[in-house]
Write a protein that holds these residues in place. Structure first.
Motif, short mmCIF file in Angstrom:
data_model
loop_
_atom_site.label_atom_id
_atom_site.label_comp_id
_atom_site.label_asym_id
_atom_site.label_seq_id
_atom_site.Cartn_x
_atom_site.Cartn_y
_atom_site.Cartn_z
N PRO A 35 18.40 -1.54 16.22
CA PRO A 35 17.87 -0.51 15.31
C PRO A 35 17.91 -1.02 13.86
O PRO A 35 18.87 -1.64 13.45
N GLY A 36 16.87 -0.79 13.14
CA GLY A 36 16.81 -1.22 11.75
C GLY A 36 16.34 -0.08 10.87
O GLY A 36 16.19 1.05 11.30
N VAL A 37 16.11 -0.42 9.63
CA VAL A 37 15.61 0.53 8.64
C VAL A 37 14.10 0.62 8.80
O VAL A 37 13.44 -0.40 9.02
N PRO A 38 13.52 1.81 8.69
CA PRO A 38 12.06 1.91 8.78
C PRO A 38 11.40 1.00 7.75
O PRO A 38 11.85 0.90 6.60
N ARG A 39 10.35 0.32 8.17
CA ARG A 39 9.68 -0.67 7.33
C ARG A 39 8.40 -0.12 6.73
O ARG A 39 7.77 0.77 7.28
N VAL A 40 8.01 -0.73 5.63
CA VAL A 40 6.70 -0.46 5.05
C VAL A 40 5.70 -1.24 5.90
O VAL A 40 5.84 -2.45 6.04
N PRO A 41 4.73 -0.57 6.49
CA PRO A 41 3.77 -1.29 7.33
C PRO A 41 3.03 -2.38 6.55
O PRO A 41 2.74 -2.22 5.36
N ASP A 42 2.73 -3.49 7.22
CA ASP A 42 2.04 -4.61 6.57
C ASP A 42 0.68 -4.20 6.01
O ASP A 42 0.21 -4.78 5.05
N ASP A 43 0.06 -3.20 6.61
CA ASP A 43 -1.26 -2.78 6.16
C ASP A 43 -1.21 -1.51 5.30
O ASP A 43 -2.22 -0.86 5.09
N ALA A 44 -0.04 -1.18 4.77
CA ALA A 44 0.11 0.02 3.95
C ALA A 44 -0.73 -0.08 2.69
O ALA A 44 -0.86 -1.15 2.10
N VAL A 45 -1.31 1.05 2.30
CA VAL A 45 -2.11 1.14 1.09
C VAL A 45 -1.54 2.27 0.26
O VAL A 45 -1.33 3.38 0.76
N PHE A 46 -1.28 1.99 -1.01
CA PHE A 46 -0.75 2.99 -1.93
C PHE A 46 -1.60 3.00 -3.19
O PHE A 46 -2.00 1.94 -3.67
N THR A 47 -1.85 4.19 -3.72
CA THR A 47 -2.43 4.26 -5.06
C THR A 47 -1.30 3.86 -6.01
O THR A 47 -0.12 3.87 -5.63
N PRO A 48 -1.62 3.52 -7.26
CA PRO A 48 -0.54 3.20 -8.19
C PRO A 48 0.49 4.33 -8.31
O PRO A 48 1.70 4.07 -8.29
N ALA A 49 0.04 5.58 -8.40
CA ALA A 49 0.98 6.69 -8.52
C ALA A 49 1.86 6.82 -7.28
O ALA A 49 3.08 7.02 -7.38
N GLU A 50 1.24 6.70 -6.10
CA GLU A 50 2.02 6.77 -4.86
C GLU A 50 3.01 5.62 -4.76
O GLU A 50 4.16 5.82 -4.36
N GLY A 51 2.56 4.43 -5.13
CA GLY A 51 3.43 3.26 -5.06
C GLY A 51 4.61 3.37 -5.99
O GLY A 51 5.75 3.06 -5.61
N LEU A 52 4.38 3.84 -7.21
CA LEU A 52 5.48 4.00 -8.15
C LEU A 52 6.48 5.05 -7.66
O LEU A 52 7.69 4.84 -7.73
N ALA A 53 5.97 6.16 -7.14
CA ALA A 53 6.86 7.22 -6.66
C ALA A 53 7.67 6.74 -5.46
O ALA A 53 8.89 6.98 -5.39
N GLU A 54 7.03 6.08 -4.52
CA GLU A 54 7.74 5.62 -3.31
C GLU A 54 8.72 4.50 -3.66
O GLU A 54 9.85 4.50 -3.16
N ALA A 55 8.31 3.57 -4.50
CA ALA A 55 9.22 2.49 -4.89
C ALA A 55 10.44 3.06 -5.63
O ALA A 55 11.57 2.62 -5.40
N GLN A 56 10.21 4.03 -6.50
CA GLN A 56 11.33 4.65 -7.23
C GLN A 56 12.29 5.32 -6.27
O GLN A 56 13.51 5.18 -6.38
N ARG A 57 11.75 6.05 -5.31
CA ARG A 57 12.61 6.71 -4.30
C ARG A 57 13.45 5.68 -3.56
O ARG A 57 14.66 5.86 -3.38
N LEU A 58 12.82 4.60 -3.15
CA LEU A 58 13.53 3.56 -2.41
C LEU A 58 14.60 2.89 -3.27
O LEU A 58 15.72 2.64 -2.81
N LEU A 59 14.30 2.62 -4.54
CA LEU A 59 15.29 2.04 -5.44
C LEU A 59 16.48 2.97 -5.61
O LEU A 59 17.64 2.54 -5.58
N GLU A 60 16.21 4.26 -5.78
CA GLU A 60 17.28 5.23 -5.95
C GLU A 60 18.19 5.31 -4.72
O GLU A 60 19.37 5.65 -4.84
N GLU A 61 17.64 4.97 -3.56
CA GLU A 61 18.43 4.98 -2.33
C GLU A 61 19.04 3.60 -2.04
O GLU A 61 19.71 3.43 -1.02
N GLY A 62 18.81 2.62 -2.93
CA GLY A 62 19.40 1.30 -2.77
C GLY A 62 18.60 0.33 -1.92
O GLY A 62 19.10 -0.73 -1.54
N TYR A 63 17.34 0.66 -1.64
CA TYR A 63 16.49 -0.17 -0.79
C TYR A 63 15.53 -1.01 -1.63
O TYR A 63 14.31 -0.81 -1.63
#
Length: 166
Positions: A35-63
């Motif tokens: 079992p591992g940590v859920p991954r960002v799919p290789d074909d994931a597409v994010f708008t800049p706003a979505e990417g910033l929000a998701e990256a910030q969430r992940l950073l805040e959780e230590g990922y």
């Protein structure tokens, strides 16, 4: 006659290499079936706003590794004029990953490289990115790692965007 063996790497439908092994919170590959940590799919597409929000969430959780993957996805899909910004953000995140993994040399190199790329966008960086803040954080984190204080580098302390006024 050549004895060819099958390429053991995972491949996508297009034949490109994709590592589908599960990963730990620091992005290190784990054995198949673990079992591992859920991954960002290789074909994931994010708008800049979505990417910033998701990256910030992940950073805040230590990922930091996973935040890097999100930022890299935005980088690969961004306009040419913004690519170095996204590349720099991804490099700061992967620099944090190296710090978490205990790779001081890689951490310092990527934190400084990413900080310099982001700093070049100045106070008018697109999408509300706090270029000066990210650059300052990256440099300070690199300084701490160089001083043997990688344990004092906290991904949750990195803020990607400028504070919004209410």
């Amino acid at each position: 006659m050549t004895n060819r063996t099958r390429d053991p790497r995972d491949r996508g439908a297009d034949g490109r290499a994709q590592n589908q092994r599960p990963r730990d919170r620091y992005g290190r590959p784990l054995p198949y079936g673990t079992p591992g940590v859920p991954r960002v799919p290789d074909d994931a597409v994010f708008t800049p706003a979505e990417g910033l929000a998701e990256a910030q969430r992940l950073l805040e959780e230590g990922y930091a590794f996973h935040a890097h993957e999100v930022l890299e996805a935005v980088w690969k899909a961004s306009e040419a004029s913004e690519r170095e910004l996204w590349r720099g953000l991804a490099q700061v995140a992967v620099g944090l990953t190296h710090a978490q993994r205990g790779n001081a040399v890689g951490a310092v190199r990527l934190l400084r490289r990413g900080a310099e790329r982001v700093a070049g966008y100045g106070p008018d960086a697109p999408h509300g990115v706090d270029a000066a803040g990210v650059a300052a954080y990256g440099r300070a984190a690199a300084d701490r790692v160089e001083a043997g204080q990688a344990d004092r580098v906290d991904p949750a302390g990195l803020r990607l965007t400028r504070a919004q006024s209410v």
